[in-house]
Enzyme design. Structure first.
Site, short mmCIF file in Angstrom:
data_model
loop_
_atom_site.label_atom_id
_atom_site.label_comp_id
_atom_site.label_asym_id
_atom_site.label_seq_id
_atom_site.Cartn_x
_atom_site.Cartn_y
_atom_site.Cartn_z
N TYR A 15 30.24 35.80 39.63
CA TYR A 15 30.34 37.12 39.89
C TYR A 15 29.55 38.09 39.07
O TYR A 15 29.05 39.27 39.33
CB TYR A 15 31.87 37.53 39.61
CG TYR A 15 32.69 37.08 40.58
CD1 TYR A 15 32.98 37.89 41.56
CD2 TYR A 15 33.49 36.06 40.42
CE1 TYR A 15 34.05 37.63 42.72
CE2 TYR A 15 34.20 35.55 41.54
CZ TYR A 15 34.49 36.38 42.62
OH TYR A 15 35.37 36.04 43.77
N ASN A 94 30.61 30.93 32.76
CA ASN A 94 31.89 31.32 32.45
C ASN A 94 32.63 31.11 31.00
O ASN A 94 31.96 30.21 30.43
CB ASN A 94 32.97 30.72 33.62
CG ASN A 94 32.65 29.51 33.81
OD1 ASN A 94 31.30 28.86 33.77
ND2 ASN A 94 33.45 28.40 33.92
N THR A 95 33.18 31.92 30.62
CA THR A 95 33.66 31.70 29.04
C THR A 95 35.02 32.08 28.93
O THR A 95 35.74 32.95 28.59
CB THR A 95 33.01 32.73 28.13
OG1 THR A 95 33.02 34.25 28.83
CG2 THR A 95 31.58 32.39 27.84
N THR A 135 30.62 37.73 29.16
CA THR A 135 31.33 38.51 28.23
C THR A 135 31.52 37.36 27.02
O THR A 135 32.15 36.32 27.44
CB THR A 135 32.59 38.76 28.82
OG1 THR A 135 32.51 39.75 29.78
CG2 THR A 135 33.56 39.43 27.83
N GLU A 172 27.40 42.98 30.22
CA GLU A 172 27.43 43.58 31.67
C GLU A 172 28.61 44.57 31.77
O GLU A 172 29.79 44.10 31.42
CB GLU A 172 27.63 42.40 32.56
CG GLU A 172 27.47 42.50 34.14
CD GLU A 172 26.22 43.39 34.18
OE1 GLU A 172 25.08 42.88 34.41
OE2 GLU A 172 26.23 44.78 34.36
N GLU A 176 33.99 44.92 39.34
CA GLU A 176 33.90 44.04 40.82
C GLU A 176 34.34 45.07 41.71
O GLU A 176 35.32 45.84 41.43
CB GLU A 176 35.00 42.88 40.42
CG GLU A 176 34.22 41.84 39.91
CD GLU A 176 35.03 40.57 39.62
OE1 GLU A 176 35.91 40.21 40.75
OE2 GLU A 176 34.93 40.01 38.61
N ASN A 231 36.14 47.30 27.07
CA ASN A 231 36.90 46.65 27.86
C ASN A 231 38.50 46.87 27.25
O ASN A 231 39.40 47.11 27.91
CB ASN A 231 36.88 45.11 28.04
CG ASN A 231 35.77 44.98 29.41
OD1 ASN A 231 35.64 46.01 30.39
ND2 ASN A 231 35.22 43.83 29.37
N CYS A 283 38.25 39.80 32.60
CA CYS A 283 37.81 40.42 31.31
C CYS A 283 38.81 41.10 30.51
O CYS A 283 38.63 40.84 29.21
CB CYS A 283 36.64 41.54 31.61
SG CYS A 283 35.09 40.84 32.22
C1 UDX Z 1 35.89 45.45 34.20
C2 UDX Z 1 35.33 46.51 33.51
O1 UDX Z 1 35.73 47.93 34.29
C3 UDX Z 1 33.97 46.27 33.41
O2 UDX Z 1 33.13 47.44 32.84
C4 UDX Z 1 33.83 45.08 32.90
O3 UDX Z 1 32.19 44.72 32.72
C5 UDX Z 1 34.48 43.88 33.42
O4 UDX Z 1 35.70 44.24 33.39
P1 UDX Z 1 36.72 44.83 36.60
O5 UDX Z 1 37.61 43.52 35.90
O6 UDX Z 1 35.78 44.32 37.69
O7 UDX Z 1 35.95 45.48 35.60
O8 UDX Z 1 37.80 45.83 37.08
P2 UDX Z 1 38.25 47.18 36.70
O9 UDX Z 1 38.04 48.22 37.74
O10 UDX Z 1 37.95 47.56 35.50
O11 UDX Z 1 39.90 46.91 37.18
C6 UDX Z 1 40.56 46.17 36.22
C7 UDX Z 1 42.20 46.08 36.56
O12 UDX Z 1 42.75 47.37 36.03
C8 UDX Z 1 42.42 45.56 37.96
O13 UDX Z 1 43.46 44.97 38.25
C9 UDX Z 1 42.74 47.23 38.47
O14 UDX Z 1 43.76 47.23 39.64
C10 UDX Z 1 43.38 47.78 37.07
N1 UDX Z 1 43.43 49.26 37.14
C11 UDX Z 1 42.23 49.86 36.96
C12 UDX Z 1 44.58 49.93 37.10
O15 UDX Z 1 45.71 49.24 37.22
N2 UDX Z 1 44.51 51.33 36.98
C13 UDX Z 1 43.46 51.90 36.87
O16 UDX Z 1 43.23 53.22 36.89
C14 UDX Z 1 42.05 51.39 36.64
P1 ADP Z 2 31.63 35.25 35.97
O1 ADP Z 2 32.91 36.14 36.37
O2 ADP Z 2 31.34 35.35 34.31
O3 ADP Z 2 30.20 35.35 36.34
P2 ADP Z 2 31.84 32.86 37.43
O4 ADP Z 2 32.95 31.80 37.00
O5 ADP Z 2 32.13 33.75 38.33
O6 ADP Z 2 32.09 33.84 36.09
O7 ADP Z 2 30.64 32.15 37.30
C1 ADP Z 2 30.29 31.40 36.13
C2 ADP Z 2 29.10 30.17 36.61
O8 ADP Z 2 28.52 29.51 35.68
C3 ADP Z 2 29.86 29.31 37.63
O9 ADP Z 2 29.52 29.12 38.99
C4 ADP Z 2 29.62 27.79 37.10
O10 ADP Z 2 29.48 26.75 37.77
C5 ADP Z 2 28.37 28.17 36.23
N1 ADP Z 2 28.15 27.33 35.07
C6 ADP Z 2 28.72 27.09 33.94
N2 ADP Z 2 28.39 26.22 33.19
C7 ADP Z 2 27.04 26.07 33.64
C8 ADP Z 2 25.90 25.16 33.25
N3 ADP Z 2 26.06 24.45 32.00
N4 ADP Z 2 24.63 25.37 33.84
C9 ADP Z 2 24.70 26.02 35.14
N5 ADP Z 2 25.69 26.81 35.50
C10 ADP Z 2 26.89 26.61 34.75
#
Ligand code: UDX
Ligand code: ADP
Length: 476
Positions: A15, A94-95, A135, A172, A176, A231, A283
């Site tokens: 993502y 991913n972490t 993250t 980042e 989403e 966050n 996150c």
């Molecule tokens: C978040 C941060 O916004 C972004 O900057 C960071 O890089 C990754 O984490 P994201 O997880 O994609 O982004 O979604 P976000 O829009 O922040 O919403 C997170 C959650 O909070 C969702 O479940 C959303 O529905 C909820 N939310 C958000 C509320 O319930 N109320 C609000 O007013 C805003």
């Molecule tokens: P994020 O939301 O942080 O992008 P995701 O789970 O969507 O997290 O994506 C992380 C991606 O990293 C996954 O598609 C996973 O297969 C990939 N990945 C994890 N470890 C490795 C690695 N050692 N080499 C290459 N890709 C990896």
């Protein structure tokens, strides 16, 4: 001499990595961008001819993929080969939160970061700038640096090829559902590091489309901590407004009016004040857990207790909503049919990580309800996977196979249901045809609107009982 980046490799096509690299490729046609992943299916999907089948749904993404894929944007499983040719490598793996061992339940599992750093140490050539994008808990850059410097690679090769690494943090902030817009027009770009030349190389990439005034540079640790703190602050606002939603329900105030009134104060601001079923996403919870872990590590227990409360209110909000559904349906939902509208953690994404829907569905299943789940973008297999994971983790004792139906159409989900619960704020749920819906439901029928998006007056006019988050539901 100024370092000109010609070839970028991004490890992790998820993502974060996918959309971020797509935008870099679009804005920098002079740079070759290679996104690599060990997951074969993911890469196959990124290379799909049919753009409806890309692994990630993000408004605006398809258009960029169409424009850049095969030109200067490439997706592949060839991790080593692409590391070898890169001048700059982004780590976007991913972490997740650790499940076992020291820090389990709080600290992030860095095994994928470590594996990536080891691969980079082994295969990179010449001067390489490594950028942490995932993250990460604070001080991960230190871990990456250590691995790059002392990894168990052939040191002679290291010297003859004069390998050298610098590490930058470039967190980042994309959200989403609006990832492409956020990347194209960011509030700020944050770059942390201690090597001027490498910082300049990354700044130069962003300068292709971001105004200089929006690019902030700091030391590594401040950059990493800023990401966690941003966050945590956003999540805290949601827990704050959700805590007040419960007070509104008990006292007759309306949470939406309260949010508008407080949001008009410039010092507070109007964003992130929408009360709902609790925050989800990959996150917020993870970052707050990391913050808690770090605070405890440094003996700052009062600080960690403060942030624990943000998570507790979030869990409480979900539980509170499940309990309300049961209570309103005469104290039992055993054998009743409930239509669940929305499974993604928010609208405009197919991501379900930490979605409030998972916990709320779990509670309803445990109370014996039959669920008909509908989401316009989340795949059937993803919903099944999320609910079956609960079962395999022994978080649920109910036979999911016979109690959950995943529906392709809203009408299918609603037919013969006793209640509808709206959990994601998808646009289509704002325009439901309540006349038709009421004729399909069992009586007495209920609507639970946890996102404040439905036309409650219309629903009521067709005889449906309504409950909405943050208002006096007895009075209205
Ligand atoms: C978040 C941060 O916004 C972004 O900057 C960071 O890089 C990754 O984490 P994201 O997880 O994609 O982004 O979604 P976000 O829009 O922040 O919403 C997170 C959650 O909070 C969702 O479940 C959303 O529905 C909820 N939310 C958000 C509320 O319930 N109320 C609000 O007013 C805003
Ligand atoms: P994020 O939301 O942080 O992008 P995701 O789970 O969507 O997290 O994506 C992380 C991606 O990293 C996954 O598609 C996973 O297969 C990939 N990945 C994890 N470890 C490795 C690695 N050692 N080499 C290459 N890709 C990896």
């Amino acid at each position: 001499m100024e370092c000109q980046i010609k070839n970028i490799c991004c490890i992790g096509a998820g993502y974060v990595g996918g959309p971020t690299m797509a935008v870099i490729a679009q804005k920098c046609p002079h740079i070759q961008v290679n996104v690599v992943d060990i997951n074969r299916e993911r890469i196959r999907n990124w290379n799909e001819k049919d753009l409806e089948r890309l692994p990630i749904y993000e408004p605006g993404l398809k258009k960029i993929i169409e424009e850049c894929r095969g030109e200067n944007l490439h997706f592949s499983n060839e991790v080593e080969k692409n590391i070898e040719t890169a001048d700059m490598i982004f780590i976007s793996v991913n972490t997740p939160t650790k499940k076992k061992g020291i820090g389990a339940g709080q600290a992030s599992d860095l095994k994928w970061i470590e594996a990536s750093a080891r691969k980079i140490a082994e295969y990179a050539n010449g001067k390489t700038i490594v950028v942490e994008k995932s993250t990460l808990p604070v001080k991960t850059a230190e871990v990456i640096k250590n691995i790059l410097e002392f990894s168990n690679v052939d040191q002679t090769k290291y010297k003859t090829q004069s390998k050298s690494f610098t590490v930058l943090s470039n967190p980042e902030f994309l959200s989403e559902g609006t990832a492409i817009k956020d990347l194209e027009n960011p509030d700020r770009v944050l770059i942390g590091g201690d090597n001027e030349e490498s910082i300049k190389a990354l700044v130069n990439i962003y300068l292709n489309w971001v105004d200089e005034t929006k690019i902030l540079t700091t030391d590594l640790w401040s950059s990493e901590l800023s990401k966690l703190t941003a966050n945590a602050f956003l999540a805290q606002r949601i827990s704050s407004i959700n805590s007040i939603s419960a007070l509104c329900e008990s006292t007759g105030a309306d949470i939406n009016d309260v949010a508008t009134a407080i949001g008009a104060d410039k010092r507070i601001g109007s964003h992130f004040l929408q009360s709902g079923p609790g925050f989800g996403g990959s996150c917020f919870k993870k970052d707050i857990l990391n913050l808690i872990y770090i605070c405890n590590h440094y003996g700052l227990n009062h600080v960690s207790s403060y942030w624990i409360q943000v998570l507790e209110i979030n869990n409480w909000q979900k539980k509170r909503i499940s309990n309300i559904v049961v209570n309103k349906l005469f104290g039992t939902i055993s054998g009743k049919k409930i239509a669940v509208l929305g499974f993604a953690f928010k609208a405009n994404t197919n991501d379900t990580r930490e979605s409030a829907a998972i916990d709320i569905c779990k509670d309803l299943i445990e109370e014996g309800a039959n669920l008909n789940i509908y989401d316009p973008k989340v795949s059937l297999s993803q919903i099944e996977n999320d609910l079956f994971t609960l079962k395999t983790n022994n978080q649920i004792n109910y036979p999911i196979e016979s109690t959950v139906t995943i529906c392709k159409l809203i009408i299918e989900a609603i037919k013969d249901s006793d209640a509808i619960i709206v959990l994601t704020e998808w646009e289509e749920f704002k325009h439901l045809n309540w006349e038709e819906i009421s004729s399909l439901m069992r009586k007495p029928s209920w609507l639970f609107d946890t996102r404040s998006i439905c036309d409650l007056k219309k629903a009521k006019s067709y005889g449906i009982n309504v409950w909405r988050v943050g208002m006096d539901n007895e009075k209205n």
